[in-house]
Design an enzyme around this catalytic site. Structure first.
Site, short mmCIF file in Angstrom:
data_model
loop_
_atom_site.label_atom_id
_atom_site.label_comp_id
_atom_site.label_asym_id
_atom_site.label_seq_id
_atom_site.Cartn_x
_atom_site.Cartn_y
_atom_site.Cartn_z
N THR A 62 -2.74 1.19 -4.54
CA THR A 62 -3.16 2.29 -3.68
C THR A 62 -4.53 2.84 -4.09
O THR A 62 -4.78 3.07 -5.28
CB THR A 62 -2.10 3.42 -3.69
OG1 THR A 62 -2.52 4.50 -2.87
CG2 THR A 62 -1.78 3.93 -5.08
N ASN A 63 -5.40 3.02 -3.12
CA ASN A 63 -6.67 3.72 -3.34
C ASN A 63 -6.37 5.22 -3.39
O ASN A 63 -5.73 5.75 -2.48
CB ASN A 63 -7.65 3.45 -2.20
CG ASN A 63 -8.19 2.04 -2.20
OD1 ASN A 63 -8.07 1.30 -3.17
ND2 ASN A 63 -8.81 1.65 -1.10
N HIS A 68 -11.38 5.93 -7.88
CA HIS A 68 -12.82 6.06 -7.61
C HIS A 68 -13.11 6.40 -6.15
O HIS A 68 -12.35 6.06 -5.26
CB HIS A 68 -13.54 4.76 -7.99
CG HIS A 68 -13.30 4.38 -9.41
ND1 HIS A 68 -12.53 3.29 -9.77
CD2 HIS A 68 -13.72 4.96 -10.56
CE1 HIS A 68 -12.49 3.21 -11.08
NE2 HIS A 68 -13.20 4.21 -11.60
N TYR A 126 -5.85 14.15 2.72
CA TYR A 126 -5.49 13.85 1.34
C TYR A 126 -4.15 14.48 1.01
O TYR A 126 -3.87 15.62 1.38
CB TYR A 126 -6.57 14.35 0.37
CG TYR A 126 -7.80 13.49 0.43
CD1 TYR A 126 -7.91 12.35 -0.34
CD2 TYR A 126 -8.84 13.81 1.30
CE1 TYR A 126 -9.02 11.53 -0.26
CE2 TYR A 126 -9.96 13.01 1.39
CZ TYR A 126 -10.05 11.88 0.60
OH TYR A 126 -11.15 11.08 0.70
N CYS A 154 -6.58 3.04 -7.71
CA CYS A 154 -8.01 3.19 -7.93
C CYS A 154 -8.36 4.67 -7.75
O CYS A 154 -8.16 5.21 -6.66
CB CYS A 154 -8.81 2.35 -6.94
SG CYS A 154 -10.58 2.69 -7.01
N ASP A 168 0.88 -1.16 0.00
CA ASP A 168 0.00 0.00 0.00
C ASP A 168 0.92 1.22 0.00
O ASP A 168 2.10 1.12 0.36
CB ASP A 168 -0.89 -0.03 1.25
CG ASP A 168 -1.76 1.21 1.36
OD1 ASP A 168 -2.40 1.56 0.36
OD2 ASP A 168 -1.78 1.82 2.44
N ARG A 169 0.42 2.37 -0.39
CA ARG A 169 1.27 3.56 -0.45
C ARG A 169 1.14 4.41 0.80
O ARG A 169 2.05 4.48 1.63
CB ARG A 169 0.92 4.39 -1.70
CG ARG A 169 1.96 5.45 -2.02
CD ARG A 169 1.47 6.46 -3.04
NE ARG A 169 0.63 7.47 -2.38
CZ ARG A 169 0.22 8.58 -2.96
NH1 ARG A 169 0.52 8.82 -4.23
NH2 ARG A 169 -0.51 9.46 -2.30
N ASP A 170 -0.01 5.08 0.97
CA ASP A 170 -0.18 6.04 2.05
C ASP A 170 -0.19 5.34 3.41
O ASP A 170 -1.00 4.46 3.65
CB ASP A 170 -1.47 6.83 1.87
CG ASP A 170 -1.48 7.64 0.57
OD1 ASP A 170 -0.39 8.00 0.08
OD2 ASP A 170 -2.58 7.91 0.05
#
Length: 192
Positions: free
Chosen positions: A49-50, A90, A18, A88, A6-8
């Site tokens: 990552t979302n 969305h 954000y 993603c 995952d990134r964040d």
């Protein structure tokens, strides 16, 4: 081995706000070196990552690409390589198949690497949705305590994921230490 990050909150600092520009994107101390060390040991690295900030209009794809260029540049300067970044764009209420905990991003990674399955891959995250996506896609999973990780760890104690063994590490760097130490032990035993 394929390691999916995952990134964040795993690679970069994340406080729930954000991250809307490359200037706001700051790596967690030791995370860039951890990625480089894993690469140098022969692991392939992907990021899933979302990024609903795109769907919400907080930033655009070009800005996200600039953040990812910064990430890749730092990793390359440390001697490593990120093979693939999937994201993603969305919002949660779009109910898309790519937003974790759905497995669309991980399926993109599986297809990119031309794998029959993700068995043996490790998904490293700081949230329940990262872990659920990884498990649903057939990965082993690991939780880090950075980002949302401490809160996730507490919630997992209250509401565990059934039949899941989830090792927990303080940081991505300590995860890399454990992976590399285990491989060193295996190599020593293989050479005996």
């Amino acid at each position: 081995m394929l390691i999916i990050l995952d990134r964040d909150g795993v690679i970069n600092q994340y406080d729930g706000s954000y991250i809307c520009s490359p200037d706001e994107w700051h790596p967690i101390p030791g995370s860039i070196d951890a990625v480089a060390r894993l690469c140098n040991a022969g692991h392939r690295i992907a990021v899933a990552t979302n990024q609903s900030g795109i769907g919400r209009g907080y930033y655009d794809v070009d800005t996200l690409d600039a953040m990812h260029d910064k990430l890749k540049g730092l990793v390359e300067a440390a001697g490593g390589c990120i093979d693939l970044i999937t994201y993603c764009p969305h919002r949660p209420d779009d109910y898309c198949r790519c937003r974790k905990p759905q497995i669309g991003l991980l399926e993109q990674i599986r297809t990119h690497f031309q794998l029959n399955s993700l068995n043996g891959a490790i998904m490293v995250g700081d949230s329940r949705k990262d872990l659920e996506a990884g498990l649903s896609a057939g990965c082993d999973v690991a939780l880090v305590r950075t980002g949302n990780g401490l809160e996730t760890e507490c919630h997992l104690q209250e509401r565990p994921i059934p039949r899941a063994r989830i090792p927990v590490y303080n940081t991505l760097s300590s995860f890399a230490d454990a992976v590399l130490a285990a491989e060193g032990w295996q190599k020593q035993n293989e050479s005996v």
